[in-house]
Design a protein around this motif. Structure first.
Motif, PDB file in Angstrom:
ATOM      1  N   SER A  29      16.997  28.070  22.949  1.00 50.23           N
ATOM      2  CA  SER A  29      16.107  28.879  22.122  1.00 50.23           C
ATOM      3  C   SER A  29      15.128  29.606  23.020  1.00 50.23           C
ATOM      4  O   SER A  29      14.791  29.137  24.104  1.00 50.23           O
ATOM      5  N   TYR A  30      14.643  30.740  22.520  1.00 51.08           N
ATOM      6  CA  TYR A  30      13.680  31.530  23.282  1.00 51.08           C
ATOM      7  C   TYR A  30      12.277  31.190  22.818  1.00 51.08           C
ATOM      8  O   TYR A  30      11.982  31.203  21.626  1.00 51.08           O
ATOM      9  N   GLN A  31      11.401  30.863  23.740  1.00 51.34           N
ATOM     10  CA  GLN A  31      10.001  30.544  23.468  1.00 51.34           C
ATOM     11  C   GLN A  31       9.158  31.669  24.060  1.00 51.34           C
ATOM     12  O   GLN A  31       8.786  31.609  25.231  1.00 51.34           O
ATOM     13  N   PRO A  32       8.852  32.729  23.263  1.00 52.91           N
ATOM     14  CA  PRO A  32       8.092  33.840  23.835  1.00 52.91           C
ATOM     15  C   PRO A  32       6.671  33.403  24.187  1.00 52.91           C
ATOM     16  O   PRO A  32       6.141  32.460  23.609  1.00 52.91           O
ATOM     17  N   THR A  33       6.097  34.118  25.132  1.00 55.42           N
ATOM     18  CA  THR A  33       4.704  33.843  25.473  1.00 55.42           C
ATOM     19  C   THR A  33       3.831  34.443  24.383  1.00 55.42           C
ATOM     20  O   THR A  33       4.234  35.392  23.703  1.00 55.42           O
ATOM     21  N   SER A  42      15.861  32.345  18.519  1.00 55.71           N
ATOM     22  CA  SER A  42      17.049  31.924  19.249  1.00 55.71           C
ATOM     23  C   SER A  42      17.588  33.107  20.035  1.00 55.71           C
ATOM     24  O   SER A  42      17.536  34.227  19.558  1.00 55.71           O
ATOM     25  N   SER A  43      18.116  32.836  21.194  1.00 59.84           N
ATOM     26  CA  SER A  43      18.596  33.906  22.052  1.00 59.84           C
ATOM     27  C   SER A  43      19.894  34.505  21.579  1.00 59.84           C
ATOM     28  O   SER A  43      20.247  35.603  21.947  1.00 59.84           O
ATOM     29  N   GLY A  44      20.673  33.773  20.799  1.00 60.40           N
ATOM     30  CA  GLY A  44      21.988  34.248  20.420  1.00 60.40           C
ATOM     31  C   GLY A  44      22.962  34.214  21.554  1.00 60.40           C
ATOM     32  O   GLY A  44      24.041  34.752  21.500  1.00 60.40           O
ATOM     33  N   MET A  45      22.576  33.570  22.662  1.00 59.40           N
ATOM     34  CA  MET A  45      23.459  33.502  23.826  1.00 59.40           C
ATOM     35  C   MET A  45      24.402  32.400  23.633  1.00 59.40           C
ATOM     36  O   MET A  45      24.797  31.532  23.726  1.00 59.40           O
ATOM     37  N   LYS A  52      13.969  25.073  25.742  1.00 62.60           N
ATOM     38  CA  LYS A  52      13.515  26.404  25.357  1.00 62.60           C
ATOM     39  C   LYS A  52      13.402  27.287  26.588  1.00 62.60           C
ATOM     40  O   LYS A  52      13.010  26.834  27.653  1.00 62.60           O
ATOM     41  N   MET A  53      13.730  28.566  26.409  1.00 62.49           N
ATOM     42  CA  MET A  53      13.541  29.551  27.479  1.00 62.49           C
ATOM     43  C   MET A  53      12.156  30.148  27.340  1.00 62.49           C
ATOM     44  O   MET A  53      11.678  30.352  26.227  1.00 62.49           O
TER      45      MET A  53
END
Length: 197
Positions: free
Chosen positions: A182-186, A194-197, A115-116
């Motif tokens: 995947s994006y893990q927001p704070t 998901s970032s879609g990247m 996760k980002m």
């Protein structure tokens, strides 16, 4: 020719050599081998004089930068940050006209998946060292792209260092099939799963 004439000619020749060497050093400071440029500049704040000193003592260059091509949403910038100074330097934020918001990100394992998430404290580059921005690792995240980023498109990013100085990075769009974490927001921040990247 008299002795006085020779020493004057020698001083003139020595002065020309010094000026030529200074010009070469200054020209080398503003370029990188990859064709992407990064330059350190002081902030426009009232402390610009001290910032200029700090920037001169801890020069930062960024090379081999690229931004993953994307139509919309999110993307990221990758490359190599180098600190040729004698003290650690920390990148604390980034901005670009290409997106609504940029964040400094890391990729971590969360519940068995990569996760980002925003990198607390930013990217610290050790004295005399480097810090790689790479897919699957630390990167500069673009959120809310204003326009598509296509392969070959120029993308300018301004990195802000902890001393208030900035580094302008001239990057380029590049097609890349990886970087699909995947994006893990704070907590308290919005973001897609998901970032879609």
């Amino acid at each position: 020719m008299s002795l006085l004439g020779r020493s004057g000619a020698a001083r003139s020749a020595a002065g020309a050599v010094v000026l030529t060497a200074a010009a070469l050093v200054l020209a080398a400071c503003g370029s990188t081998a990859s064709g992407t440029d990064a330059a350190v500049s002081p902030s426009a704040s009232p402390t610009a004089a001290s910032t200029t000193s700090a920037a001169a003592m801890t020069p930062v260059t960024v090379s081999d930068t690229w931004v993953k091509s994307a139509d919309s949403g999110m993307t990221a910038m990758f490359g190599m940050i180098k600190n040729t100074g004698s003290a650690d330097v920390t990148v604390v934020s980034a901005t670009s006209d290409a997106a609504d918001m940029l964040e400094l990100h890391e990729v971590v394992m969360v519940d068995g998946a990569m996760k980002m998430q925003p990198k607390k404290g930013g990217f610290t580059i050790p004295a005399g060292g480097t810090h790689e921005l790479k897919p699957g690792g630390d990167h500069v995240m673009f959120m809310g792209l204003k326009n598509p980023v296509r392969a070959g498109d120029p993308v300018t990013v301004v990195l802000t260092l902890s001393d208030g100085s900035t580094v302008t990075v001239n990057s380029v769009g590049k097609d890349f099939t990886g970087a699909n974490e995947s994006y893990q927001p704070t907590p308290g921040m919005s973001g897609s799963a998901s970032s879609g990247m």
